[in-house]
Design a protein around this motif. Structure first.
Motif, mmCIF file in Angstrom:
data_model
loop_
_atom_site.group_PDB
_atom_site.id
_atom_site.type_symbol
_atom_site.label_atom_id
_atom_site.label_comp_id
_atom_site.label_asym_id
_atom_site.label_seq_id
_atom_site.Cartn_x
_atom_site.Cartn_y
_atom_site.Cartn_z
ATOM 1 N N ALA A 23 36.136 31.674 44.540
ATOM 2 C CA ALA A 23 37.732 32.412 44.291
ATOM 3 C C ALA A 23 37.779 32.070 42.919
ATOM 4 N N THR A 24 39.024 33.666 42.713
ATOM 5 C CA THR A 24 39.233 33.801 41.388
ATOM 6 C C THR A 24 41.022 34.617 41.061
ATOM 7 N N SER A 25 40.922 34.088 39.171
ATOM 8 C CA SER A 25 42.201 34.523 39.047
ATOM 9 C C SER A 25 41.892 35.071 37.541
ATOM 10 N N GLY A 26 43.207 35.134 37.663
ATOM 11 C CA GLY A 26 43.256 35.847 35.815
ATOM 12 C C GLY A 26 43.196 37.395 36.316
ATOM 13 N N PHE A 27 43.072 37.976 36.934
ATOM 14 C CA PHE A 27 42.777 38.920 36.475
ATOM 15 C C PHE A 27 43.803 39.904 38.382
ATOM 16 N N LYS A 28 43.421 41.353 38.211
ATOM 17 C CA LYS A 28 44.101 41.918 39.511
ATOM 18 C C LYS A 28 42.202 42.604 40.178
ATOM 19 N N PHE A 29 42.543 41.146 40.804
ATOM 20 C CA PHE A 29 41.335 41.319 41.624
ATOM 21 C C PHE A 29 41.004 42.441 42.855
ATOM 22 N N ALA A 30 42.222 43.391 42.632
ATOM 23 C CA ALA A 30 42.254 43.690 44.118
ATOM 24 C C ALA A 30 41.590 45.814 43.922
ATOM 25 N N PHE A 31 41.964 45.561 42.757
ATOM 26 C CA PHE A 31 41.892 46.520 41.674
ATOM 27 C C PHE A 31 40.242 46.753 40.700
ATOM 28 N N ASN A 32 39.569 45.319 41.470
ATOM 29 C CA ASN A 32 38.160 45.497 40.891
ATOM 30 C C ASN A 32 36.784 45.859 41.992
ATOM 31 N N VAL A 33 35.932 46.138 41.086
ATOM 32 C CA VAL A 33 34.513 46.247 41.937
ATOM 33 C C VAL A 33 33.921 44.321 41.762
ATOM 34 N N MET A 34 33.577 43.666 42.800
ATOM 35 C CA MET A 34 32.929 42.790 42.634
ATOM 36 C C MET A 34 31.751 42.243 42.928
ATOM 37 N N THR A 35 30.752 41.467 42.155
ATOM 38 C CA THR A 35 29.509 41.546 43.025
ATOM 39 C C THR A 35 28.520 40.185 42.897
ATOM 40 N N TRP A 36 27.925 40.162 43.701
ATOM 41 C CA TRP A 36 26.870 38.896 43.631
ATOM 42 C C TRP A 36 25.897 38.899 42.656
ATOM 43 N N ALA A 37 25.090 37.911 41.522
ATOM 44 C CA ALA A 37 23.610 38.637 41.160
ATOM 45 C C ALA A 37 23.804 36.860 42.288
ATOM 46 N N ARG A 38 22.356 36.524 41.046
ATOM 47 C CA ARG A 38 21.358 35.861 41.042
ATOM 48 C C ARG A 38 19.965 35.093 40.174
ATOM 49 N N GLN A 39 20.032 34.208 39.573
ATOM 50 C CA GLN A 39 18.753 34.125 39.065
ATOM 51 C C GLN A 39 17.935 32.753 39.486
ATOM 52 N N ALA A 40 16.865 33.781 40.015
ATOM 53 C CA ALA A 40 15.576 32.672 39.985
ATOM 54 C C ALA A 40 14.787 32.037 39.665
#
Length: 118
Positions: A23-40
């Motif tokens: 869940a996001t807030s504070g920026f124009k979500f629809a205009f941005n690339v979003m990513t998932w990253a992980r750390q083992a």
């Protein structure tokens, strides 16, 4: 300010599924690339998947065919459906405001733990 809040992690057996949400807030979500990253454990941050503002998607080879990223611009949220989970998928998963080139230094959430173990 920008906020990214992950949820949906947990303990799952090999072969199982989980769905992560961000869940996001504070920026124009629809205009941005979003990513998932992980750390083992004991390793560096690894790029997992990105979704562009035109809904096109990219995946790391290690998760291709098993994970699906999606977004809901009306809810300012995006998701990671993880199927056929393996022990090597264990780690802390982060939502990142950025793409595959910037994810290491971009703004990210606090993370959600995913543990794949029998």
């Amino acid at each position: 300010q920008v906020q990214l809040v992950e949820s949906g992690g947990g303990l799952v057996q090999p072969g199982g599924s989980l769905r992560l949400s961000c869940a996001t807030s504070g920026f124009k979500f629809a205009f941005n690339v979003m990513t998932w990253a992980r750390q083992a454990p004991g390793k560096g941050l690894e790029w997992v998947s990105s979704i562009n503002r035109d809904f096109t998607t990219t995946y790391a080879n290690s998760v291709k065919g098993r994970f699906t990223i999606s977004r809901d611009n009306a809810k300012n949220s995006y998701y990671l459906q993880m199927n056929s989970l393996k022990p090597e998928d264990t780690g802390v998963y982060y939502c990142v405001l950025g793409d595959s080139g910037s994810y290491r230094t971009a703004i990210r959430g606090q993370g959600t733990q995913v543990t794949v173990s029998s």
